[in-house]
Design a protein around this motif. Sequence first.
Motif, PDB file in Angstrom:
ATOM      1  N   SER A 163      -0.890   3.384  -7.391  1.00  0.00           N
ATOM      2  CA  SER A 163      -0.692   2.297  -5.517  1.00  0.00           C
ATOM      3  C   SER A 163      -0.504   1.280  -6.135  1.00  0.00           C
ATOM      4  O   SER A 163      -0.776   0.704  -5.161  1.00  0.00           O
ATOM      5  CB  SER A 163      -1.471   3.255  -4.556  1.00  0.00           C
ATOM      6  N   SER A 164      -2.189   0.689  -6.173  1.00  0.00           N
ATOM      7  CA  SER A 164      -2.309  -0.708  -6.193  1.00  0.00           C
ATOM      8  C   SER A 164      -1.724  -1.798  -7.702  1.00  0.00           C
ATOM      9  O   SER A 164      -2.107  -3.163  -7.166  1.00  0.00           O
ATOM     10  CB  SER A 164      -3.567  -0.637  -6.491  1.00  0.00           C
ATOM     11  N   ARG A 198      -9.460   0.460  -5.647  1.00  0.00           N
ATOM     12  CA  ARG A 198      -8.568  -0.423  -5.847  1.00  0.00           C
ATOM     13  C   ARG A 198      -8.057  -0.596  -5.261  1.00  0.00           C
ATOM     14  O   ARG A 198      -9.107  -1.237  -4.126  1.00  0.00           O
ATOM     15  CB  ARG A 198      -7.534   1.237  -5.005  1.00  0.00           C
ATOM     16  N   HIS A 204      -3.708  -2.109 -10.845  1.00  0.00           N
ATOM     17  CA  HIS A 204      -4.469  -1.192  -9.898  1.00  0.00           C
ATOM     18  C   HIS A 204      -6.285  -1.249  -9.995  1.00  0.00           C
ATOM     19  O   HIS A 204      -5.762  -0.059  -8.693  1.00  0.00           O
ATOM     20  CB  HIS A 204      -4.376   0.566 -10.448  1.00  0.00           C
ATOM     21  N   TRP A 205      -6.767  -1.465 -10.464  1.00  0.00           N
ATOM     22  CA  TRP A 205      -8.381  -1.812 -10.173  1.00  0.00           C
ATOM     23  C   TRP A 205      -8.837  -3.113  -9.625  1.00  0.00           C
ATOM     24  O   TRP A 205      -8.414  -4.011 -10.789  1.00  0.00           O
ATOM     25  CB  TRP A 205      -8.796  -1.046 -11.033  1.00  0.00           C
ATOM     26  N   ARG A 245       0.882  -1.327   0.056  1.00  0.00           N
ATOM     27  CA  ARG A 245      -0.012  -0.081  -0.337  1.00  0.00           C
ATOM     28  C   ARG A 245       0.609   0.490  -0.316  1.00  0.00           C
ATOM     29  O   ARG A 245       0.437   2.627   0.806  1.00  0.00           O
ATOM     30  CB  ARG A 245      -0.635  -0.096   1.226  1.00  0.00           C
ATOM     31  N   ASP A 287      -2.034   8.251 -10.376  1.00  0.00           N
ATOM     32  CA  ASP A 287      -2.176   7.073  -9.456  1.00  0.00           C
ATOM     33  C   ASP A 287      -2.253   5.552  -9.473  1.00  0.00           C
ATOM     34  O   ASP A 287      -3.182   5.543 -10.438  1.00  0.00           O
ATOM     35  CB  ASP A 287      -3.343   7.435  -7.885  1.00  0.00           C
TER      36      ASP A 287
END
Lengths: 177, 94, 956
Positions: A95-96, C779, C717-718, A16, A93
Amino acid sequence: MTADQLARVAITETPRLTQLSLRLDPAGSSSAPVAAVLGARLPTAPCTWAAAPEADLLWLGPDEWLLLAPPDTADLAPSLRHAIAPHFGTVTDVSSQRTAFDLTGPGAPDLLAHGCAIDLHPRSSPTGTCVQTLLAQTGVTLLVLDDAPQAPTLRLLVRTSFAPYLRSWLGDVASGT
Amino acid sequence: MQLIPCPWCGPREEAEYHYGGQAHIAYPDDPQGLTDQEWAQYVFFRDNPKGPFAERWMHSAGCRRWFNAVRDTATHRLLTVYRSGEPRPEVPTP
Amino acid sequence: MTAPFRLPGRGLVDQGTDLEFSFDGRRYTGHPGDTLASALLANGVHRVATGIAYRRPRGIMSAGVEEPSALVQIEEPFPEPMLQATTVELYAGLVARGPAGRGRLATAADPARYDAVHAHCDLLVVGAGPAGLLAALAGARDGQRVVLVDDQPRPGGSLLGTAERVDGLPGPEWAAGVVAELAALPDVRVLSRTTAFGHYDDDFVLALERRTDHLGFDAPAGTSRQRVWRLRARRTVVATGAHERPLVFPDNDRPGIMLAGAARTYLHRYGVLTGRQAVVFTTDDSAYAAATDLVDAGVTVAAVVDARTTVPEAWAEQCARRGIEIRAGEVVTGTSGSERITRAHTAPYAGGRLHGPRRGVDCDLLLVSGGWNPVAHLYSHARGALHYDPARGAFLPTGDLPNLRVAGAANGRATLADCLADGAQAADAPASTRASIPVSAPVPATEPVPDQTPGLVLWSVPDPAETDGGEPRPRFVDLQRDATVADVLRATGAGLRSVEHVKRYTTIGTAHDQGRTSGVIASGIVADALGADIATLGTTTFRPPYTPVAFAALAGRDRGALFDPVRVTPLHAWHTAHGAEFENVGQWKRPRCYPRPGESMDRAVLRECRAAREGVALMDGSTLGKVSVQGPDAGELLDRLYTNLISTLKPGAARYGVMCGVDGMVLDDGTVIRVAEEEFLLTTTTGNAAKILDWMEEWLQTEWPHLRVTLTSVTDHWVTVPLVGPDSRAVLAAVAPDLDVANAAFPFMTWRDATVAGIPARICRISFSGELAYEVNVRGWEGPRLWEALIAAGEPYGITPYGTETMHVLRAEKGYPIIGQDTDGTVTPQDLGLGWAVSRKKPDFIGKRSFTRAENLRPDRKQLVGLLPEDPSLRLPEGAQLIATAAVPAPPVPMLGHVTSSYRSAALGRTFALALVKAGRERIGDTLYAPLEEGVHPVRITDPVLYDKEGTRRDG
């Protein structure tokens, strides 16, 4: 490197992290305001990373960086977008998209040598190295956080979907070579 | 495992790269103005020389940048690499 | 207990420790340090195998990897076929046998572990013999990163098999001292039991390390049995020594016939006498050392048969002192014996012919030496050219390669002193590229040796039968392939002129040993037969691997669960815990369906389909590729890449899009949403994610670099969860209280950002099923929480998780194609009935020009249609062909098309399929026939949309 030393490499996941993909022309007008937000200039030497007050700055390409910041650093992306405007540059972004594995211990570079063709000898890959390459059968971004021979620390960024595979692979190497 | 020198990242194993065929084949300015034959020439036909050949590569597992290389198709040796957009350098004929 | 042919106190084996082993059902004793071959020889066993073609007894010819005949089958601890007895290190409990020609593979899975590792160095030295050790020492003392590999368990190379001294020390002791110095340096790695088996592009060397083979039953489970080293060296020194060449004469294959140097090695290294009464047949000096060493160890040498008329004086003296008879100018013309040689026959020889009477001499050992072949394999792999040296009768390396040098015996050096001197300067870079002072090591002292007398090149001894009319005897060239001089002559007689062709015709050099002992001899015989010069004829090309490498070793740890990366989504643990059956989609594991206990897959899919059409269902769609497209020119780029217009999309809206190649064939499809004025997010099919991103980058970077756009993969990411069915709106409303889910407020093909179950989410109203549906994106790490919340909120509606099979049925009922399943790279959007998604307004886009190529305008192009089998329970196999008649005509049968997707439909209450059929749209209503194994089945052609053609269901 003995099997025992490989087994004692500490492998920890740092999940994370705030991760931002930053794209801009390093010679362009947004470079300076971005540096002001980050507290340091973006590294322009290929295959390097640099620590800045606000984030670790990873060179991924001639107009591309990945910024690593602590989890939930929500204000960084808007600040960067503000700094870039009105020039062309983008902040995404991600981040994941990737997770981070940190490997610490004298055997860490040797452990990776079982699946990585990059020369991790400190002479070739000193602290500050950041390479995108293949490890086993997956792509990774590999950072040399610390090249001290007694306690080197390496960070691997890997696509989230490949993380279980990479974790199994690292475990397999650590369990026996 | 051949090493290919990425103009950005330096020499890496060929497994990190993706091949892109002949370089310097521009997309036609006005495809609709071409005859079927002229269009087919662009779509389907490429050179296949023995000797130096300018071709495109992408450092797909690395910086993901496309670049160009001149490779001797007879020896497989890469004679030079250059960044996308740069003109093809002169290479000594082997 | 000392074996009958073992000399107590001699050799480098540990005679104080016994190792019991079994060969061909009999028990023997050997010692640590033995090979299977040396242990057998110590017990007087010479015959170990049987020739593959003629079933002749075969013995041990050599003491190393050049062994052509002593192939054994290991039975325990784990079956392994075709190993050379001369390279198998002995361990307690070894069970082996000498197979008749072939071995057998294990039927059980190999329990051993295999490993691979990369290493980088300034200097790679292959071979820890005299030359290699000095090269490594010079590099290491210079501060270079050095890797030294050697295939033996201990260093020394040739020094292990002679009694020569270096710097006053016994050779093995000197070698051990050098290695101790090397091993103490931080940047030096010494790998024993490691064979460099191939040199590849850009100074890449692969080496196989045998790590636990020698431990037998005691091999630790956590240690790999073998490891492939992937060595990248700035410079390489090849110091791999030389292999002695046998001599070819009638009946030259009997057990007890051995290379002279091998007998010397068995004596000095293993303390083993290879016979009691020997004859030595030679064409050069080196065999004299074997003869004198053996006599000194107690063997009777009945004769040295030297094909040269002039024998070296110094050696003649040494022989005279020991009472050894020298038969100068003679050759061995035949042998006797069945399981073992009992007698050798000699005759005078000159000018290529036999002269005078034959004489017999009794012996149980015939040592042969026909000169030495440098082991130049790695040099050849690196495209080094070999040249023929007529004085040595051998092919030698021709000079240095840019980053590779050959040193020592591999470079044609004959004496220990010459090898040491050659090795001492081999680590040095070529003078032209040298940056600093030359790198070299001091050359240690050696004992004086007699001057070399030129050898005689003798490719084969004539068969006396040729002149005296007797029965011809076989003269073997390749003992493993049982190929003889007669076979070579048959090849040249058939008109073959190239050694490469002769190799393939006779199979000489194609066995496990790749002709180490036979290849050059075969060239010589061909040259003699053709009256050609062997120098121009050349020899066959050496190719990797130098020694056999097991596939398991090459696979390393890429097997079992690690064979190919398994990609999973953040929801994978839930799927597993809830009984999902998985299918592989590319590298992804996707739930295929979720059968309940006792439920078949077919029934599960019908149940899931019903839930999606009648209630509410959800699936894990996270594997869809996702690309963020940003920048002022993002719309322009997408207009050029998609067939339809994207730039007119409003922020907040979504659009289906198709991408084609320049050839006009469908590449991929997906949805595009406009996130903001300068930001789009597009999806790709699961299997195409990387390919499409690369495709887009290629155009952007190489063709339109002036466009201000960036592309970022956000696939991982998703987490993406399609929520499908008439009740999906109610479920979404329950978890997203702040979102107005009314049709008017949130219409089809729009998206909204909202909080779902407390998680920031992006919800798209798109549908791949024809039902009212939402796609919820959060996320990745929030995925499990979202999923659980949807399941909980849907419980009152009987929410049902569904897998890819149900997704396929639902979309096929609606006639939605899957790119890659219903297409194969030869299908245009028009063929699929997607003409509506092809812009007529845009002046150009990728693929447009190809749509008007004559080929793509043909009326008989294959088009996507629906199929209803006349038998509503028949599910056609995907790939089934379609023909026009109920009876299959005589071949060639005109094929009209094929089935691309085929399912059982809950909604239709029957089976159905999609197919690509020539002029398919014109045939709607027609009947075609599917010839299957059990009969020909009529099928009716329909519109591809079989369910809710009016689209009444998508708004709920």
